[in-house]
Design a protein around this motif. Sequence first.
Motif, mmCIF file in Angstrom:
data_model
loop_
_atom_site.group_PDB
_atom_site.id
_atom_site.type_symbol
_atom_site.label_atom_id
_atom_site.label_comp_id
_atom_site.label_asym_id
_atom_site.label_seq_id
_atom_site.Cartn_x
_atom_site.Cartn_y
_atom_site.Cartn_z
ATOM 1 N N THR A 536 0.835 -1.202 0.000
ATOM 2 C CA THR A 536 0.000 0.000 0.000
ATOM 3 C C THR A 536 0.870 1.253 0.000
ATOM 4 O O THR A 536 0.475 2.292 -0.524
ATOM 5 C CB THR A 536 -0.916 0.002 1.234
ATOM 6 N N ARG A 537 2.059 1.160 0.594
ATOM 7 C CA ARG A 537 2.900 2.330 0.837
ATOM 8 C C ARG A 537 3.705 2.673 -0.423
ATOM 9 O O ARG A 537 4.808 2.161 -0.637
ATOM 10 C CB ARG A 537 3.813 2.080 2.028
ATOM 11 N N ALA A 546 2.521 0.801 -9.126
ATOM 12 C CA ALA A 546 2.449 0.941 -7.673
ATOM 13 C C ALA A 546 1.135 1.584 -7.247
ATOM 14 O O ALA A 546 0.504 1.159 -6.271
ATOM 15 C CB ALA A 546 3.637 1.766 -7.179
ATOM 16 N N LEU A 547 0.710 2.609 -7.961
ATOM 17 C CA LEU A 547 -0.538 3.285 -7.608
ATOM 18 C C LEU A 547 -1.743 2.371 -7.796
ATOM 19 O O LEU A 547 -2.719 2.429 -7.037
ATOM 20 C CB LEU A 547 -0.693 4.550 -8.447
ATOM 21 N N MET A 548 -1.697 1.518 -8.813
ATOM 22 C CA MET A 548 -2.763 0.538 -9.005
ATOM 23 C C MET A 548 -2.799 -0.442 -7.834
ATOM 24 O O MET A 548 -3.874 -0.823 -7.360
ATOM 25 C CB MET A 548 -2.575 -0.214 -10.321
ATOM 26 N N GLN A 549 -1.619 -0.827 -7.356
ATOM 27 C CA GLN A 549 -1.558 -1.741 -6.212
ATOM 28 C C GLN A 549 -2.161 -1.086 -4.971
ATOM 29 O O GLN A 549 -2.905 -1.705 -4.210
ATOM 30 C CB GLN A 549 -0.110 -2.131 -5.932
ATOM 31 N N ASN A 550 -1.824 0.182 -4.755
ATOM 32 C CA ASN A 550 -2.370 0.939 -3.640
ATOM 33 C C ASN A 550 -3.898 0.914 -3.669
ATOM 34 O O ASN A 550 -4.568 0.653 -2.662
ATOM 35 C CB ASN A 550 -1.834 2.376 -3.717
ATOM 36 N N ASN A 628 -7.471 4.156 -13.975
ATOM 37 C CA ASN A 628 -6.306 4.159 -13.090
ATOM 38 C C ASN A 628 -5.013 3.938 -13.885
ATOM 39 O O ASN A 628 -4.264 2.991 -13.676
ATOM 40 C CB ASN A 628 -6.455 3.147 -11.950
ATOM 41 N N SER A 629 -4.747 4.858 -14.772
ATOM 42 C CA SER A 629 -3.524 4.826 -15.579
ATOM 43 C C SER A 629 -3.246 6.224 -16.109
ATOM 44 O O SER A 629 -4.176 7.010 -16.341
ATOM 45 C CB SER A 629 -3.683 3.854 -16.749
ATOM 46 N N HIS A 630 -1.958 6.545 -16.279
ATOM 47 C CA HIS A 630 -1.564 7.777 -16.969
ATOM 48 C C HIS A 630 -1.121 7.474 -18.408
ATOM 49 O O HIS A 630 -0.697 8.373 -19.121
ATOM 50 C CB HIS A 630 -0.438 8.479 -16.207
#
Length: 818
Positions: A536-537, A546-550, A628-630
């Motif tokens: 999450t961190r 990483a942001l998708m995992q969060n 959830n993607s750039h």
Amino acid sequence: MNKKNIVFFALSLLFALPLGAHSIKINTDWEFQRLKKEQKQIEIKNQGSDWSSQFNIQHVEAQNQALAVHPDTLKQEFNQLSMGNWEKINLPHTPFVESLVVLHQWQGICYYRKILNVSKKEIDKQLWLEFEGAMHLADVWVNGQHLIQHSGGYTPFVVDVTGMLHADRGNEILVRLDNRNNPLIPPGKPLETLDFCYYGGLYRDVNLIVKHPVHITHPIMANEVAGGGIFVTYPYVSKQEAEIKVKTQVSNKVGTQRHLTIRHTLYEWSKKKGRGKKVALVESPLVLAAGTTQHHTQQFTVNNPKLWYPDSPALYVLRTEVMDGRKVTDCEDTRIGIRRIEMTREKGFVINDKPLKLEGSNRHQEYPYVGNAISDQAQYRDMYQIRDNGFNTVRLGHYPQDPSVLEACDELGLLVIEPIPGWQFFNKAQGFVDHTYKDIRDLIRRDRNHPSVIMWETTLNESWPPKSWKDQAVRIAHEEFPGDQCYTSGDTYGYDGFDVCYNDWKEGYNRPNTTSKPGFIREYYDYEFGGHYSTTRVTRGDGDYALMQNAWNAQWSHNRYRAYYPWTIGGAVWSMYDYNRGCCDNICYSGLADLFRLPKFGLLYFRTQMKEGTFTPAGPMTYEVFINSHWLEGSSDTLQVYGNVDEVKLQLNGRVIARQYPDDKPSTSEYVSRPDGGNAENIDFPPFTFFNVNWERGELKAIGYKDGKTVAEHVVRTPGAVEAMDITYFESGVSASCRDLLIVYVNLKDLQGTGCFGENNREVKLEVLQGGELRGPATIKAEAGVASFLVATTDSPMLVLKAVSGNLETMRKLKLKK
């Protein structure tokens, strides 16, 4: 203390209140010295990756010791002050501007000094100095006389300076602050093993309160159980009528008996207009002997009341007047909300006879560089962002926060769980025990009139104090707030004495509650996914994977624990924002947004869990979708689209990839590490997961449908090279104003205006040309296409900013509100 000051500027004070009764902030024109310049260097031992490593609980018996400062120490410090230079500052103030990653927070002794001028009209009044927060051992002198020592950095204290000030010359206020580790002052744990930072300074407002000798008391000064000041309760509440009970304590400091009238007038209140239509009036006599203080209770009925509810937070102003004949000797406005709550295992949380699932987040009050010393406007922006992104509850971990936070929550319809200071530490010494009980009393006395507060967390977080301590803590809370509207809460682990018993936390993802009481999951979505190295961190600079995992961790745990409703009335993610802590050598990146309040994907997941038409502070929720993607090169071929819609169509450069309904695969009993098209059956709006989406440069578009009609869309584009910049700031419901603290963003963009999310190395410099000062560095590297700065504004009506990066330059002028 839940008071709404009737006025805020000195010029209007003479006209607003009778006989000079008023309260005014005295935050300007202070001076400051820090006696120790350097920071201490202590080895930091990080936590591990296993579940149990989060617990470093300390039970000690640090023997009682005098907190008073030795005269020889004071003599030495005063001599050092006489040779030092006083820095001119305004409050709120931090004694040390830290680096972004706080490895060894400054601790030591510092002094504040102010010359206070009082008029001849005020000199014979009751004069009090109210300190809303001073970290964390404070000594106060006025005109050379030591008046008080207060321990505890999160609760207010009031100094009675009646008869001690001069009208013909300035009056010196001198404050000594010591924020070093102290096992007798809760939380009590040494900073180097603490999961947040104490910081320091006069970091909240200081107020001068001027009262007539016949006046309403201050609830903290009065120190009376369930008394002092004004205490408003609601014996009966329905849509048709509500009973309002007001308990007022009045003091007579004159030499004769007074025949008084206590009058309460209830008005509607709105954000735009303030006090509005008169709703009710009640008055009754009070005979008060010379030199006595007495409580006076009155009750009245409101027909067809506007009830306070998170989606319609109706507020009133209760004006309380003390009248001596025709003269009004004191007047206070208390902003209130009429509501009734109930919490049971069978019904969950119920407010005004309506069940409501508590969707919560945890919030530390920290800002980058300045720690806890942030403006009231900045506090409001945080609460606004929390409420605007799908949360109806905030847990103020792990201490009472600024009074402006509670005021904001009242306005925004944000329910509050409010703890006393504590974290993984218990001292058996009587001095510490007594302090924790005093914290409970002061917390409730300060905030008891706020409709937003639904739970008093009367425990020391994750400290497992003995049963006898918890029993007494619960008793004290109910003494201070009699009746059936006081709900205490805390960790259980076999204890069932709290009114709401937090679910236990066992290895893995199990959150049982074996008590007979309703449960609440106070923290989830972080530590269970890898401990100190939780997946999450993540930072925004870590990229989309990483942001998708969060966000997936948020969804997976949110879905899992929602199945516990109604016996678990809700839960709160850990945490809303990233934060610094003394016990680790990095920022805790568990936030749904980073330290600069920039959102990660997880925050957008929660926002899109709101139904169209739901109340938000920005207006009714609209239909929304979010990819959830750039859409950078190398992006994942698995994408999720969050949305409160029926269907989503995904297009790449105009071609349809797929059109599909929400995810409907089953939930898994064991954790699945990546989006799988399931684990969404208990949430209101399951995401739309698209697999095998191969990257190509260009435009990715999600189109949301409701009943077959297009209602929302979201577009992301692959950015080009950095060719432009612009300057924005974290507005979040509050425009930039004078004496404010602004998070300023310099956004890197390509020629088409697309944010250059992949840019993590480009240096950006910010200059403040007018109207403010930087807090923290002037030159930093951008993270995920944004360089974030902190700017404190002055009294200037205009803030002028200039950003430079390589051959790029841009400016922004902001008109500041007074």
